[in-house]
Scaffold this motif. Sequence first.
Motif, short mmCIF file in Angstrom:
data_model
loop_
_atom_site.label_atom_id
_atom_site.label_comp_id
_atom_site.label_asym_id
_atom_site.label_seq_id
_atom_site.Cartn_x
_atom_site.Cartn_y
_atom_site.Cartn_z
N CYS A 222 -59.70 -1.96 -0.52
CA CYS A 222 -59.86 -2.04 -2.02
C CYS A 222 -60.30 -1.33 -3.45
CB CYS A 222 -61.05 -3.05 -1.89
SG CYS A 222 -60.25 -4.69 -0.43
N VAL A 223 -60.40 0.05 -2.36
CA VAL A 223 -60.24 0.85 -3.42
C VAL A 223 -59.22 1.39 -4.11
CG1 VAL A 223 -62.22 1.75 -2.20
CG2 VAL A 223 -60.53 2.88 -1.84
N GLY A 224 -58.33 0.52 -4.22
CA GLY A 224 -56.71 1.55 -5.27
C GLY A 224 -56.07 2.36 -4.37
N ILE A 225 -56.05 2.33 -2.93
CA ILE A 225 -55.23 3.29 -2.66
C ILE A 225 -54.57 3.17 -1.82
CG2 ILE A 225 -56.62 5.34 -2.82
CD1 ILE A 225 -57.41 5.51 0.32
N CYS A 226 -53.65 1.72 -1.58
CA CYS A 226 -53.24 1.38 -0.12
C CYS A 226 -51.40 0.45 -0.61
CB CYS A 226 -53.74 0.25 1.29
SG CYS A 226 -53.92 -1.20 0.16
N GLY A 227 -51.91 0.15 -1.27
CA GLY A 227 -51.03 -0.50 -2.53
C GLY A 227 -51.03 -1.77 -1.85
N SER A 228 -51.59 -2.71 -0.98
CA SER A 228 -50.96 -4.06 -0.16
C SER A 228 -51.36 -5.23 -1.51
CB SER A 228 -52.43 -4.10 0.34
OG SER A 228 -52.68 -3.43 1.58
N CYS A 229 -52.68 -5.17 -2.51
CA CYS A 229 -52.87 -5.56 -3.61
C CYS A 229 -51.83 -5.90 -4.61
CB CYS A 229 -54.05 -5.67 -3.90
SG CYS A 229 -54.55 -4.33 -4.51
N VAL A 230 -50.65 -4.59 -4.50
CA VAL A 230 -50.85 -4.29 -6.16
C VAL A 230 -50.08 -5.63 -6.90
CG1 VAL A 230 -48.75 -2.81 -7.08
CG2 VAL A 230 -50.57 -1.79 -5.96
N VAL A 231 -49.38 -6.25 -8.24
CA VAL A 231 -48.25 -7.11 -8.89
C VAL A 231 -48.11 -6.32 -9.38
CG1 VAL A 231 -48.27 -9.45 -9.58
CG2 VAL A 231 -50.47 -8.48 -8.13
N ASP A 232 -46.88 -6.25 -9.34
CA ASP A 232 -45.70 -5.02 -10.89
C ASP A 232 -46.56 -4.33 -11.21
OD1 ASP A 232 -43.72 -6.95 -11.24
OD2 ASP A 232 -44.98 -8.91 -12.03
N GLY A 233 -47.25 -2.82 -10.22
CA GLY A 233 -47.82 -2.31 -11.04
C GLY A 233 -49.72 -2.42 -11.08
N VAL A 234 -49.69 -2.95 -11.27
CA VAL A 234 -51.33 -3.19 -11.42
C VAL A 234 -52.15 -3.77 -9.33
CG1 VAL A 234 -52.89 -5.14 -12.30
CG2 VAL A 234 -50.37 -4.78 -13.60
N ARG A 235 -52.91 -2.65 -9.25
CA ARG A 235 -53.67 -2.47 -8.82
C ARG A 235 -55.05 -3.86 -8.17
NH1 ARG A 235 -56.31 3.16 -8.43
NH2 ARG A 235 -56.07 2.08 -10.43
N LEU A 236 -55.09 -4.74 -7.83
CA LEU A 236 -55.77 -6.22 -8.42
C LEU A 236 -56.91 -6.15 -7.42
CD1 LEU A 236 -53.72 -9.23 -7.12
CD2 LEU A 236 -54.69 -9.02 -9.43
N CYS A 237 -57.12 -4.60 -6.50
CA CYS A 237 -58.88 -4.40 -6.05
C CYS A 237 -59.47 -3.54 -7.28
CB CYS A 237 -58.27 -4.13 -4.79
SG CYS A 237 -57.65 -2.33 -5.21
N VAL A 238 -58.43 -3.45 -7.90
CA VAL A 238 -59.74 -2.48 -9.04
C VAL A 238 -59.55 -2.61 -10.23
CG1 VAL A 238 -59.55 -0.07 -10.22
CG2 VAL A 238 -58.89 -0.56 -7.61
N GLU A 239 -58.02 -2.96 -10.74
CA GLU A 239 -57.80 -3.87 -12.09
C GLU A 239 -58.24 -5.07 -12.32
OE1 GLU A 239 -56.00 0.22 -12.17
OE2 GLU A 239 -54.77 -1.42 -11.43
N GLY A 240 -57.87 -6.40 -10.49
CA GLY A 240 -57.99 -7.51 -10.84
C GLY A 240 -59.14 -7.75 -10.07
N PRO A 241 -59.83 -8.21 -9.08
CA PRO A 241 -59.19 -9.68 -9.45
C PRO A 241 -58.10 -10.67 -10.73
CG PRO A 241 -60.65 -10.21 -8.23
CD PRO A 241 -60.50 -8.89 -8.74
N VAL A 242 -59.58 -10.50 -11.89
CA VAL A 242 -58.80 -11.04 -12.93
C VAL A 242 -58.73 -10.90 -14.12
CG1 VAL A 242 -60.77 -12.47 -14.24
CG2 VAL A 242 -61.55 -12.49 -12.33
N LEU A 243 -57.17 -10.88 -14.72
CA LEU A 243 -56.80 -10.39 -15.04
C LEU A 243 -56.64 -10.77 -16.30
CD1 LEU A 243 -54.03 -9.33 -13.04
CD2 LEU A 243 -55.25 -7.68 -13.51
N GLY A 244 -56.52 -10.56 -17.60
CA GLY A 244 -56.34 -11.09 -18.85
C GLY A 244 -55.14 -11.42 -19.39
#
Length: 268
Positions: A222-244
């Motif tokens: 949840c701090v952007g280092i493990c890569g588990s949450c990445v969607v097309d290069g976007v880290r959901l835990c940092v740049e999301g989970p809400v995306l515009g």
Amino acid sequence: MSASPIRHRPRITSVTRVEEESTDVKTIWFRDEACLDAQPGQFVMVWIPGVDEVPMSLSAIDVDGLSAITVKRVGEATESLHKLRVGDLIGVRGPYGRGFTIRRGRCLAVAGGIGVSAIAPLVERLADAGSDVTVVYGARTGSELVLVERLRRSSKRLIITTEDGTVGQKGLATDPLDTLLDEGFDIVYTCGPEAMMYRVFLEADRRGIPVEACLERIMRCCVGICGSCVVDGVRLCVEGPVLGSETLRRLEEFGKFRREFSGRLVGI
Ligand SMILES: Cc1cc2nc3c(=O)[nH]c(=O)nc-3n(C[C@H](O)[C@H](O)[C@H](O)COP(=O)(O)OP(=O)(O)OC[C@H]3O[C@@H](n4cnc5c(N)ncnc54)[C@H](O)[C@@H]3O)c2cc1C
Ligand code: FES
């Protein structure tokens, strides 16, 4: 070395109240200083001692100094959360990520299933800001509907859909959109099954209405280092989970693929 912000550090807190929302959904209340400043759509990592740590949206934020998560029982961790009693201890990290933007104007919020846990505090915040909010909330059947009174209190209009027609309109949460969106909205918010959010996005985007969608992927650090949450290069835990809309438009995996624990892409 500078100290990490308090929200990154695990805190132990006790359960102050448990509410049974339906057979499979409970709301668990707790006191945590860092959560009081959270935005709707942000999430916490909840540690159940000896069991697991899982991501949960905040379903209530600073209600008389308390916050809450609303948990659907689906497996071991959520089953353990359902067994918690007042006074039991849990660990909390967060709040993490970017939440929904609070806009003044004509807002449409579309919730599906347990996605309502992020939409309920959003609708309340929008109403407090003076927005005019229409909510569409879909579930499979009437007995799975939760947090309905909160949605009703804060919205100008609440449209309920159930797949079996036991409550509200028969069908999917996306069914009313065709006519609704033509009424004109300044923004559309959505949280729920990804297929539903994808449809909401397509319908609103082709009418030029901005969308904010709350996505769900595997969350670990949840701090952007493990890569588990990445969607097309976007880290959901940092740049999301809400995306515009701008980000959603360029995601190839949105509405189509998610990653398993192994990292393998599988269809949604
Ligand atoms: C940002 C976000 C917000 C969420 N908000 C809510 C909410 O408000 N209410 C709700 O009921 N559910 C929410 N979820 C889903 C919830 O995290 C999963 O249902 C839960 O982790 C399932 O755990 P389980 O052991 O009960 O079930 P299982 O499906 O059996 O899980 C098996 C394993 O997968 C892990 N796991 C499953 N999904 C995730 C995940 N997304 N991230 C990390 N580990 C995972 C569990 O820890 C467990 O080890 C949210 C998920 C995300 C990413
Ligand atoms: S959960 Fe580790 S990078 Fe997002």
